[in-house]
Design a protein around this motif. Sequence first.
Motif, PDB file in Angstrom:
ATOM      1  N   ARG A 139      17.207  -7.371  11.188  1.00 45.39           N
ATOM      2  CA  ARG A 139      18.191  -6.304  11.013  1.00 45.39           C
ATOM      3  C   ARG A 139      19.106  -6.588   9.830  1.00 45.39           C
ATOM      4  N   SER A 140      19.530  -7.850   9.691  1.00 41.66           N
ATOM      5  CA  SER A 140      20.390  -8.234   8.580  1.00 41.66           C
ATOM      6  C   SER A 140      19.688  -8.038   7.243  1.00 41.66           C
ATOM      7  N   LEU A 141      18.429  -8.460   7.161  1.00 44.76           N
ATOM      8  CA  LEU A 141      17.676  -8.319   5.915  1.00 44.76           C
ATOM      9  C   LEU A 141      17.429  -6.849   5.580  1.00 44.76           C
ATOM     10  N   LEU A 142      17.195  -6.030   6.600  1.00 45.19           N
ATOM     11  CA  LEU A 142      17.019  -4.594   6.365  1.00 45.19           C
ATOM     12  C   LEU A 142      18.309  -3.969   5.835  1.00 45.19           C
ATOM     13  N   GLN A 143      19.449  -4.401   6.366  1.00 45.03           N
ATOM     14  CA  GLN A 143      20.738  -3.887   5.904  1.00 45.03           C
ATOM     15  C   GLN A 143      20.972  -4.231   4.436  1.00 45.03           C
ATOM     16  N   GLU A 144      20.559  -5.447   4.038  1.00 43.49           N
ATOM     17  CA  GLU A 144      20.766  -5.856   2.648  1.00 43.49           C
ATOM     18  C   GLU A 144      19.919  -5.023   1.697  1.00 43.49           C
ATOM     19  N   GLY A 145      18.743  -4.607   2.160  1.00 42.72           N
ATOM     20  CA  GLY A 145      17.935  -3.659   1.390  1.00 42.72           C
ATOM     21  C   GLY A 145      17.183  -4.220   0.216  1.00 42.72           C
ATOM     22  N   ASN A 146      17.081  -5.553   0.099  1.00 40.14           N
ATOM     23  CA  ASN A 146      16.419  -6.158  -1.059  1.00 40.14           C
ATOM     24  C   ASN A 146      14.918  -6.370  -0.862  1.00 40.14           C
ATOM     25  N   LEU A 147      14.438  -6.289   0.382  1.00 39.91           N
ATOM     26  CA  LEU A 147      13.039  -6.580   0.685  1.00 39.91           C
ATOM     27  C   LEU A 147      12.418  -5.414   1.431  1.00 39.91           C
ATOM     28  N   ASN A 148      11.094  -5.278   1.285  1.00 41.80           N
ATOM     29  CA  ASN A 148      10.422  -4.238   2.059  1.00 41.80           C
ATOM     30  C   ASN A 148      10.157  -4.722   3.478  1.00 41.80           C
ATOM     31  N   VAL A 149       9.742  -3.820   4.337  1.00 43.63           N
ATOM     32  CA  VAL A 149       9.590  -4.129   5.755  1.00 43.63           C
ATOM     33  C   VAL A 149       8.505  -5.175   5.981  1.00 43.63           C
ATOM     34  N   THR A 150       7.421  -5.106   5.232  1.00 44.97           N
ATOM     35  CA  THR A 150       6.341  -6.080   5.390  1.00 44.97           C
ATOM     36  C   THR A 150       6.823  -7.494   5.074  1.00 44.97           C
ATOM     37  N   ALA A 151       7.570  -7.646   3.993  1.00 38.98           N
ATOM     38  CA  ALA A 151       8.091  -8.968   3.616  1.00 38.98           C
ATOM     39  C   ALA A 151       9.034  -9.495   4.696  1.00 38.98           C
ATOM     40  N   ILE A 152       9.879  -8.631   5.235  1.00 40.45           N
ATOM     41  CA  ILE A 152      10.819  -9.050   6.281  1.00 40.45           C
ATOM     42  C   ILE A 152      10.066  -9.459   7.540  1.00 40.45           C
ATOM     43  N   ALA A 153       9.032  -8.712   7.887  1.00 40.25           N
ATOM     44  CA  ALA A 153       8.218  -9.073   9.049  1.00 40.25           C
ATOM     45  C   ALA A 153       7.647 -10.476   8.886  1.00 40.25           C
ATOM     46  N   ASN A 154       7.152 -10.795   7.700  1.00 38.23           N
ATOM     47  CA  ASN A 154       6.595 -12.126   7.450  1.00 38.23           C
ATOM     48  C   ASN A 154       7.664 -13.208   7.524  1.00 38.23           C
ATOM     49  N   ILE A 155       8.858 -12.923   6.988  1.00 39.64           N
ATOM     50  CA  ILE A 155       9.944 -13.907   6.995  1.00 39.64           C
ATOM     51  C   ILE A 155      10.325 -14.292   8.422  1.00 39.64           C
ATOM     52  N   VAL A 156      10.348 -13.321   9.323  1.00 36.66           N
ATOM     53  CA  VAL A 156      10.780 -13.611  10.694  1.00 36.66           C
ATOM     54  C   VAL A 156       9.611 -13.965  11.619  1.00 36.66           C
ATOM     55  N   GLY A 157       8.437 -14.170  11.031  1.00 39.73           N
ATOM     56  CA  GLY A 157       7.349 -14.741  11.822  1.00 39.73           C
ATOM     57  C   GLY A 157       6.327 -13.768  12.385  1.00 39.73           C
ATOM     58  N   TYR A 158       6.263 -12.543  11.857  1.00 39.69           N
ATOM     59  CA  TYR A 158       5.270 -11.572  12.334  1.00 39.69           C
ATOM     60  C   TYR A 158       4.218 -11.347  11.243  1.00 39.69           C
ATOM     61  N   SER A 159       2.962 -11.679  11.554  1.00 37.16           N
ATOM     62  CA  SER A 159       1.884 -11.455  10.593  1.00 37.16           C
ATOM     63  C   SER A 159       1.329 -10.038  10.691  1.00 37.16           C
ATOM     64  N   HIS A 160       1.618  -9.368  11.794  1.00 34.81           N
ATOM     65  CA  HIS A 160       1.117  -8.010  12.024  1.00 34.81           C
ATOM     66  C   HIS A 160       2.296  -7.041  11.981  1.00 34.81           C
ATOM     67  N   LEU A 161       2.305  -6.149  10.995  1.00 30.82           N
ATOM     68  CA  LEU A 161       3.434  -5.236  10.802  1.00 30.82           C
ATOM     69  C   LEU A 161       3.663  -4.339  12.012  1.00 30.82           C
ATOM     70  N   GLY A 162       2.568  -3.886  12.655  1.00 25.73           N
ATOM     71  CA  GLY A 162       2.715  -3.018  13.820  1.00 25.73           C
ATOM     72  C   GLY A 162       3.419  -3.708  14.974  1.00 25.73           C
ATOM     73  N   HIS A 163       3.110  -5.005  15.188  1.00 26.18           N
ATOM     74  CA  HIS A 163       3.770  -5.761  16.259  1.00 26.18           C
ATOM     75  C   HIS A 163       5.264  -5.916  15.959  1.00 26.18           C
ATOM     76  N   PHE A 164       5.575  -6.180  14.667  1.00 28.35           N
ATOM     77  CA  PHE A 164       6.984  -6.309  14.286  1.00 28.35           C
ATOM     78  C   PHE A 164       7.735  -4.998  14.507  1.00 28.35           C
ATOM     79  N   SER A 165       7.145  -3.881  14.064  1.00 21.63           N
ATOM     80  CA  SER A 165       7.803  -2.578  14.196  1.00 21.63           C
ATOM     81  C   SER A 165       8.045  -2.223  15.657  1.00 21.63           C
ATOM     82  N   ALA A 166       7.051  -2.525  16.509  1.00 24.24           N
ATOM     83  CA  ALA A 166       7.199  -2.227  17.934  1.00 24.24           C
ATOM     84  C   ALA A 166       8.302  -3.082  18.556  1.00 24.24           C
ATOM     85  N   ALA A 167       8.360  -4.381  18.188  1.00 21.26           N
ATOM     86  CA  ALA A 167       9.391  -5.271  18.725  1.00 21.26           C
ATOM     87  C   ALA A 167      10.775  -4.841  18.271  1.00 21.26           C
TER      88      ALA A 167
END
Length: 335
Positions: free
Chosen positions: A290-318
């Motif tokens: 949530r913090s990284l999304l607020q900063e707006g410097n990275l796309n959602v896929t990159a943020i998902a990888n940073i927080v430990g999700y290799s599957h974008l759909g699993h991250f979005s659902a969580a």
Amino acid sequence: MEIIADEDFEQQVGSYLQREIIYNTNGFDRIDIGLNRFYKNNCRGVKFSSGISLGVCDELYHNSLGFKCQYHDSSDLISTFYLSGTKGVISPIYQGCKENYLEVPGNHYLFFPSDIQELEQNFAGEHYHLVTIAIDLEIFNRFVTDLECLPRPLQLLLENSLIQPFNVTVGGITPEMQIILWQIINAPYQGILQQMYLESKAMELIVLQLAQIKAREQGKQRATNLKKDDIEKIYQAKEVLISNCEEPPTLINLAQQVGIHHMKLKQGFRELFGTTVFGYLHNYRMEMARSLLQEGNLNVTAIANIVGYSHLGHFSAAFKRKFGINPNEYKLGKK
């Protein structure tokens, strides 16, 4: 352990082997980087016009040193968050404070030091990483209309019916606090934007801290019966967990790393943090996302990888289960 008084610091510590003081940079009034016969330090400090001061201090002690700290009449409330390092304190007995106690990593403290002297013990080999906030009591008078929302010691202080020191060991640093501390230490802006950002984060930490104290007063948090050594190991496990949030260890492996039985780790985590080991990790990941999304410097896929999700759909659902909105919508400001 050598003991010195605050006012004799420069004379008794002796000349620095290395020292650099930088003014008015990266949002801080002063950055002090040095090496002397006791420690190596990198400390940053800023005082905002609102009456809030913020300090970020990173010190590695190679020799033990005691400070005699004299606190004169003050209108500042002091909040300290221990990211690493254990300090000893010898103090006169007053409200919420024992004569001899430890301040430990993973905990945070609220302190009103009115006219007392304490001995602060810094131990050789300890790496101290602290965030400290001092807040002028006048700020509360400007904001607060209903004192009942504040913790009892602060209520009495603002009502002027109890002008005496108090010390509150609040408890464990929560995932939300951990994210804000990380944001302060790695603040991404420059100049006035950096100062505005740091001030807002300092205020946010104070709000979370006071809310935690109030919740405990209302019986929503219970005191722990864990032994001190077990508490330290559980906090150490928490640090290992969030440092490896992309590829976290198993519960058994985590317990082995910090030297505690996995069942005691499991039970202690729930007692200290009100959730399971991996529930805590999940909350931490989501707050970081949530913090990284607020900063707006990275796309959602990159943020998902940073927080430990290799599957974008699993991250979005969580993320949606946690916050009720998907990460793309959150990034676009549909909060």
